[in-house]
Design an enzyme around this catalytic site. Structure first.
Site, short mmCIF file in Angstrom:
data_model
loop_
_atom_site.label_atom_id
_atom_site.label_comp_id
_atom_site.label_asym_id
_atom_site.label_seq_id
_atom_site.Cartn_x
_atom_site.Cartn_y
_atom_site.Cartn_z
N GLU A 195 -25.96 34.22 27.46
CA GLU A 195 -26.80 34.76 28.37
C GLU A 195 -27.50 35.79 28.11
OE1 GLU A 195 -25.88 33.29 32.73
OE2 GLU A 195 -26.80 35.84 33.13
N HIS A 227 -12.70 41.89 29.52
CA HIS A 227 -13.72 42.06 30.17
C HIS A 227 -14.09 43.48 31.07
CE1 HIS A 227 -14.23 37.32 31.54
NE2 HIS A 227 -13.57 38.31 30.48
N TYR A 260 -13.07 27.64 31.61
CA TYR A 260 -12.49 27.20 30.13
C TYR A 260 -10.63 26.54 30.29
CZ TYR A 260 -13.96 31.82 28.17
OH TYR A 260 -14.86 32.51 28.03
N TYR A 289 -27.58 37.81 39.06
CA TYR A 289 -27.74 37.39 37.68
C TYR A 289 -26.73 36.59 38.42
CZ TYR A 289 -31.64 40.42 36.34
OH TYR A 289 -33.02 40.56 36.18
N GLN A 308 -8.85 43.42 25.32
CA GLN A 308 -10.30 43.90 25.40
C GLN A 308 -10.36 45.04 25.43
OE1 GLN A 308 -12.32 40.62 27.47
NE2 GLN A 308 -12.11 38.33 26.59
#
Length: 355
Positions: free
Chosen positions: A220, A127, A241, A230, A64
């Site tokens: 979210e 990420h 997963y 959070y 990513q």
């Protein structure tokens, strides 16, 4: 309720972009677009792609990672400065999210200066986040991910899984929530985040909105406040997963002292990119928050009443493309990038808008 985009107007501005990640709108009608493999291009108002702009920092283009966000400096009209977020390579196959400032020329970047580095760098291809947003008080917010190492999101001695606030000159604000705390990274604004790929300031109020990927379920939206936790991975609306059960660290969907999401989806759309359309009272999309959806392959429109989300509409469902970024122009046009080997830059107009 979700609907299709049959009444909106969609125009292809440009094609041939390799996994475009972010678009910035220039005053002359042209665009800057990042491609994840590490290229920054100009796109003319007519859709012509430039050759890659030179001077872009080296990127870690694996998984990513790559070249991510591009935004214009708040004083771009005078200083021609842009900001880039990217996955920066380190030693031994490691990498971390970084942010650089640079001066934009016709075909090159100069005065390139990295003002933020996520530390420590880690051996993970996932990420990285990452989006950049400016408030109206001389600060820049930088979103990122926890590099798929869940417990780091709760560790205030590292930068993974944290929303960062800096001064626009790259220094650390003295009023950051942990500025006087020993053993804590002073740039942290909020923590307990998973993988933040959406970030925008509401032009009406100056409120910061942030969106992040949950695991299997639980994407979210938050309104991140100074020093708040959070919750990831202690609280989550998503599942592992592999097992479709909560992760070992997850105790439930809420816990005292941790912030529950402002809004979430039980089935993850795969959110990325975020932009407000406000102050256009003649536009049927006025007072909307747009968010790209990668997994669901559409564009989410959240109708707002103040900060309250009153309805949700899905646009571009018939297109069937991963929507990576969304921006709103000065006249209310909505621009999106499709994340593909042959990615496109599209312009959308609300139903009834005449161009």
């Amino acid at each position: 309720m979700p609907t299709t985009s049959t009444d909106s107007q969609v125009q292809v501005i440009a094609s041939g972009l390799e996994h475009p990640w972010s678009v910035a709108l220039l005053a002359d009608g042209s665009f800057l677009v990042t491609e994840r493999p590490g290229r920054l291009r100009r796109v003319s108002a007519e859709g012509k792609l430039s050759a890659p702009i030179s001077g872009v920092p080296e990127v870690f283009a694996q998984g990513q990672g790559g070249l991510l966000d591009v935004v214009l400096d708040p004083d771009f009209a005078h200083n021609q400065r842009i900001w880039l977020s990217f996955a920066e390579p380190g030693e031994g196959g490691t990498a971390g999210t970084a942010v650089a400032m640079a001066t934009l020329g016709t075909d090159s970047l100069t005065d390139v200066h990295v003002i933020y580095r996520q530390l420590p760098k880690l051996e993970s291809p996932n990420h990285f986040g990452s989006r950049i947003a400016f408030d109206h008080n001389g600060h820049v917010f930088i979103s990122q991910g926890e590099r798929n190492q869940k417990d780091l999101a709760q560790d205030l001695e590292v930068l993974q899984g944290k929303l960062i606030r800096l001064n626009v000159d790259g220094t650390q604000p003295s009023d950051n929530p942990f500025a006087a705390s020993p053993g804590v990274r002073k740039a942290i604004w909020s923590y307990g985040h998973r993988n933040m790929q959406s970030l925008a300031i509401d032009p009406r109020t100056g409120t910061l909105w942030e969106g992040e990927h949950g695991p299997r379920g639980g994407d979210e939206v938050n309104l991140p406040a100074a020093g708040k936790n959070y919750g990831w991975p202690i609280i989550s609306n998503g599942m592992d997963y592999a097992t479709n059960r909560p992760y070992a660290q997850t105790i439930g969907m809420s816990k005292p002292g941790m912030e529950s999401p402002y809004h979430f989806w039980q089935k993850s759309p795969g959110i990325s990119g975020m932009a407000f359309l406000v102050d256009h009272p003649g536009n049927s999309w006025n007072n909307s928050l747009f968010i790209g959806a990668l997994a669901d392959r559409n564009l989410i429109r959240l109708q707002l009443d103040g900060d309250r989300i009153v309805s949700e509409e899905r646009l571009l469902t018939d297109l069937g493309e991963r929507i990576r970024d969304v921006r709103v122009g000065a006249h209310g046009s909505v621009y999106v990038l499709t994340d593909a080997e042959n990615g496109q830059l599209l312009r959308l107009e609300a139903p009834g808008v005449v161009k």
